[in-house]
Write a protein that holds these residues in place. Structure first.
Motif, PDB file in Angstrom:
ATOM      1  N   SER A  41       0.831  -1.211   0.000  1.00 35.91           N
ATOM      2  CA  SER A  41       0.000   0.000   0.000  1.00 35.91           C
ATOM      3  C   SER A  41       0.863   1.257   0.000  1.00 35.91           C
ATOM      4  O   SER A  41       0.597   2.201  -0.752  1.00 35.91           O
ATOM      5  N   HIS A  42       1.907   1.273   0.824  1.00 32.59           N
ATOM      6  CA  HIS A  42       2.806   2.431   0.869  1.00 32.59           C
ATOM      7  C   HIS A  42       3.540   2.620  -0.453  1.00 32.59           C
ATOM      8  O   HIS A  42       3.691   3.741  -0.939  1.00 32.59           O
ATOM      9  N   LEU A  43       4.011   1.517  -1.038  1.00 33.18           N
ATOM     10  CA  LEU A  43       4.738   1.600  -2.311  1.00 33.18           C
ATOM     11  C   LEU A  43       3.840   2.133  -3.427  1.00 33.18           C
ATOM     12  O   LEU A  43       4.263   2.965  -4.231  1.00 33.18           O
ATOM     13  N   VAL A  44       2.590   1.667  -3.459  1.00 32.45           N
ATOM     14  CA  VAL A  44       1.660   2.106  -4.509  1.00 32.45           C
ATOM     15  C   VAL A  44       1.228   3.556  -4.266  1.00 32.45           C
ATOM     16  O   VAL A  44       1.215   4.373  -5.190  1.00 32.45           O
ATOM     17  N   SER A  45       0.900   3.894  -3.016  1.00 30.28           N
ATOM     18  CA  SER A  45       0.424   5.257  -2.733  1.00 30.28           C
ATOM     19  C   SER A  45       1.520   6.304  -2.889  1.00 30.28           C
ATOM     20  O   SER A  45       1.243   7.468  -3.163  1.00 30.28           O
ATOM     21  N   SER A  46       2.777   5.906  -2.762  1.00 28.89           N
ATOM     22  CA  SER A  46       3.885   6.853  -2.935  1.00 28.89           C
ATOM     23  C   SER A  46       4.097   7.208  -4.405  1.00 28.89           C
ATOM     24  O   SER A  46       4.824   8.141  -4.719  1.00 28.89           O
ATOM     25  N   GLY A  47       3.466   6.436  -5.286  1.00 28.76           N
ATOM     26  CA  GLY A  47       3.603   6.705  -6.713  1.00 28.76           C
ATOM     27  C   GLY A  47       4.794   6.022  -7.353  1.00 28.76           C
ATOM     28  O   GLY A  47       4.986   6.103  -8.555  1.00 28.76           O
ATOM     29  N   GLY A  48       5.593   5.334  -6.562  1.00 29.13           N
ATOM     30  CA  GLY A  48       6.778   4.689  -7.108  1.00 29.13           C
ATOM     31  C   GLY A  48       6.526   3.315  -7.697  1.00 29.13           C
ATOM     32  O   GLY A  48       7.355   2.785  -8.418  1.00 29.13           O
ATOM     33  N   HIS A  49       5.368   2.722  -7.370  1.00 31.73           N
ATOM     34  CA  HIS A  49       5.021   1.390  -7.861  1.00 31.73           C
ATOM     35  C   HIS A  49       3.609   1.403  -8.444  1.00 31.73           C
ATOM     36  O   HIS A  49       2.760   2.149  -7.983  1.00 31.73           O
ATOM     37  N   ARG A  50       3.390   0.533  -9.417  1.00 33.39           N
ATOM     38  CA  ARG A  50       2.058   0.358  -9.991  1.00 33.39           C
ATOM     39  C   ARG A  50       1.547  -1.024  -9.585  1.00 33.39           C
ATOM     40  O   ARG A  50       2.323  -1.952  -9.424  1.00 33.39           O
ATOM     41  N   TYR A  51       0.224  -1.130  -9.445  1.00 31.16           N
ATOM     42  CA  TYR A  51      -0.401  -2.376  -8.985  1.00 31.16           C
ATOM     43  C   TYR A  51      -0.982  -3.142 -10.162  1.00 31.16           C
ATOM     44  O   TYR A  51      -1.792  -2.614 -10.920  1.00 31.16           O
ATOM     45  N   LEU A  52      -0.560  -4.390 -10.305  1.00 31.74           N
ATOM     46  CA  LEU A  52      -1.065  -5.290 -11.343  1.00 31.74           C
ATOM     47  C   LEU A  52      -1.909  -6.363 -10.676  1.00 31.74           C
ATOM     48  O   LEU A  52      -1.411  -7.151  -9.877  1.00 31.74           O
ATOM     49  N   ASP A  53      -3.194  -6.395 -10.995  1.00 30.29           N
ATOM     50  CA  ASP A  53      -4.126  -7.380 -10.446  1.00 30.29           C
ATOM     51  C   ASP A  53      -4.250  -8.517 -11.451  1.00 30.29           C
ATOM     52  O   ASP A  53      -4.654  -8.302 -12.592  1.00 30.29           O
ATOM     53  N   VAL A  54      -3.887  -9.733 -11.042  1.00 22.37           N
ATOM     54  CA  VAL A  54      -3.875 -10.863 -11.971  1.00 22.37           C
ATOM     55  C   VAL A  54      -5.085 -11.790 -11.784  1.00 22.37           C
ATOM     56  O   VAL A  54      -5.114 -12.893 -12.325  1.00 22.37           O
ATOM     57  N   ARG A  55      -6.097 -11.326 -11.054  1.00 22.37           N
ATOM     58  CA  ARG A  55      -7.324 -12.111 -10.907  1.00 22.37           C
ATOM     59  C   ARG A  55      -8.118 -12.083 -12.213  1.00 22.37           C
ATOM     60  O   ARG A  55      -7.802 -11.340 -13.134  1.00 22.37           O
ATOM     61  N   THR A  56      -9.182 -12.874 -12.262  1.00 25.11           N
ATOM     62  CA  THR A  56     -10.032 -12.862 -13.447  1.00 25.11           C
ATOM     63  C   THR A  56     -10.774 -11.527 -13.543  1.00 25.11           C
ATOM     64  O   THR A  56     -10.899 -10.801 -12.548  1.00 25.11           O
ATOM     65  N   GLU A  57     -11.271 -11.231 -14.720  1.00 21.43           N
ATOM     66  CA  GLU A  57     -12.021  -9.990 -14.929  1.00 21.43           C
ATOM     67  C   GLU A  57     -13.247  -9.949 -14.012  1.00 21.43           C
ATOM     68  O   GLU A  57     -13.583  -8.894 -13.461  1.00 21.43           O
ATOM     69  N   GLU A  58     -13.898 -11.096 -13.813  1.00 16.93           N
ATOM     70  CA  GLU A  58     -15.079 -11.162 -12.941  1.00 16.93           C
ATOM     71  C   GLU A  58     -14.707 -10.833 -11.497  1.00 16.93           C
ATOM     72  O   GLU A  58     -15.424 -10.087 -10.823  1.00 16.93           O
ATOM     73  N   GLU A  59     -13.601 -11.366 -11.017  1.00 14.84           N
ATOM     74  CA  GLU A  59     -13.145 -11.064  -9.654  1.00 14.84           C
ATOM     75  C   GLU A  59     -12.807  -9.584  -9.531  1.00 14.84           C
ATOM     76  O   GLU A  59     -13.158  -8.933  -8.542  1.00 14.84           O
ATOM     77  N   PHE A  60     -12.120  -9.056 -10.526  1.00 13.23           N
ATOM     78  CA  PHE A  60     -11.698  -7.654 -10.531  1.00 13.23           C
ATOM     79  C   PHE A  60     -12.907  -6.722 -10.450  1.00 13.23           C
ATOM     80  O   PHE A  60     -12.890  -5.731  -9.720  1.00 13.23           O
ATOM     81  N   LYS A  61     -13.966  -7.044 -11.189  1.00 14.28           N
ATOM     82  CA  LYS A  61     -15.158  -6.191 -11.219  1.00 14.28           C
ATOM     83  C   LYS A  61     -15.878  -6.139  -9.881  1.00 14.28           C
ATOM     84  O   LYS A  61     -16.591  -5.185  -9.599  1.00 14.28           O
ATOM     85  N   LYS A  62     -15.674  -7.154  -9.035  1.00 12.69           N
ATOM     86  CA  LYS A  62     -16.327  -7.168  -7.717  1.00 12.69           C
ATOM     87  C   LYS A  62     -15.651  -6.221  -6.737  1.00 12.69           C
ATOM     88  O   LYS A  62     -16.202  -5.894  -5.699  1.00 12.69           O
ATOM     89  N   GLY A  63     -14.440  -5.792  -7.050  1.00 10.34           N
ATOM     90  CA  GLY A  63     -13.690  -4.879  -6.196  1.00 10.34           C
ATOM     91  C   GLY A  63     -12.212  -5.052  -6.462  1.00 10.34           C
ATOM     92  O   GLY A  63     -11.763  -6.154  -6.765  1.00 10.34           O
ATOM     93  N   HIS A  64     -11.482  -3.936  -6.393  1.00  6.76           N
ATOM     94  CA  HIS A  64     -10.041  -3.985  -6.674  1.00  6.76           C
ATOM     95  C   HIS A  64      -9.319  -2.811  -6.032  1.00  6.76           C
ATOM     96  O   HIS A  64      -9.935  -1.839  -5.618  1.00  6.76           O
ATOM     97  N   VAL A  65      -8.015  -2.935  -5.969  1.00  7.87           N
ATOM     98  CA  VAL A  65      -7.154  -1.872  -5.461  1.00  7.87           C
ATOM     99  C   VAL A  65      -7.268  -0.680  -6.401  1.00  7.87           C
ATOM    100  O   VAL A  65      -7.297  -0.848  -7.625  1.00  7.87           O
ATOM    101  N   GLU A  66      -7.347   0.508  -5.821  1.00  4.91           N
ATOM    102  CA  GLU A  66      -7.452   1.728  -6.642  1.00  4.91           C
ATOM    103  C   GLU A  66      -6.306   1.828  -7.636  1.00  4.91           C
ATOM    104  O   GLU A  66      -5.167   1.478  -7.330  1.00  4.91           O
ATOM    105  N   ASN A  67      -6.624   2.334  -8.817  1.00  4.93           N
ATOM    106  CA  ASN A  67      -5.641   2.587  -9.890  1.00  4.93           C
ATOM    107  C   ASN A  67      -4.865   1.339 -10.294  1.00  4.93           C
ATOM    108  O   ASN A  67      -3.699   1.426 -10.667  1.00  4.93           O
TER     109      ASN A  67
END
Length: 152
Positions: A41-67
């Motif tokens: 969370s700190h790495l992503v919120s600092s802007g230095g890291h990007r978050y890649l969600d590798v779940r299925t599209e259906e799982e992602f649509k139910k909720g995901h990490v911002e940006n």
């Protein structure tokens, strides 16, 4: 004619051989760096890291990490789980090999496998998020969830 008795270790090996992974399907020997959800969370919120969600599209649509960006590592089909054969290629459309990437899934298992594949493909700054989206939510971190119709 006398019967030859095989050593028990050899018998066990012969019987277990079908259970061993097929050649070429062994897990990568490359260690996968990991971070817990608080560090992620700190790495992503600092802007230095990007978050890649590798779940299925259906799982992602139910909720995901911002940006976060969603590129499924596996697909759930009627035949079972099938690996996304274009996963690395699809990730490469959105990330440079030098980008700082936090990889997450639901529990941390798929993301560890996906991270290993990315590292093997030459991505240099990949970290698996331990505990996945479940741990992210349990720690009260910010998520995007779909709006219910009655809330509109």
């Amino acid at each position: 004619m006398a019967m030859m008795r095989l050593p028990s270790v050899l018998v066990i090996y012969i019987l277990a051989a079908p259970l061993l992974p097929a050649r070429g399907s062994e897990p990568s020997s490359t260690p996968v760096p990991s971070v817990d959800v608080t560090a992620a969370s700190h790495l992503v919120s600092s802007g230095g890291h990007r978050y890649l969600d590798v779940r299925t599209e259906e799982e992602f649509k139910k909720g995901h990490v911002e940006n976060s960006l969603n590129v499924p590592f596996l697909f759930f089909t009627p035949q079972g789980k099938e690996k996304n054969t274009k996963f690395v290629e699809q990730v490469a459309l959105h990330y440079y090999k030098e980008d700082n990437i936090i990889v997450g899934c639901l529990s941390g298992v798929r993301s560890e496998l996906a991270s290993a594949d990315l590292i093997a493909a030459g991505f240099k700054n990949v970290k698996n998020m331990e505990g996945g989206y479940t741990a992210w939510v349990e720690n009260g971190l910010v998520v995007n969830k779909p709006q219910a119709n009655d809330e509109l």
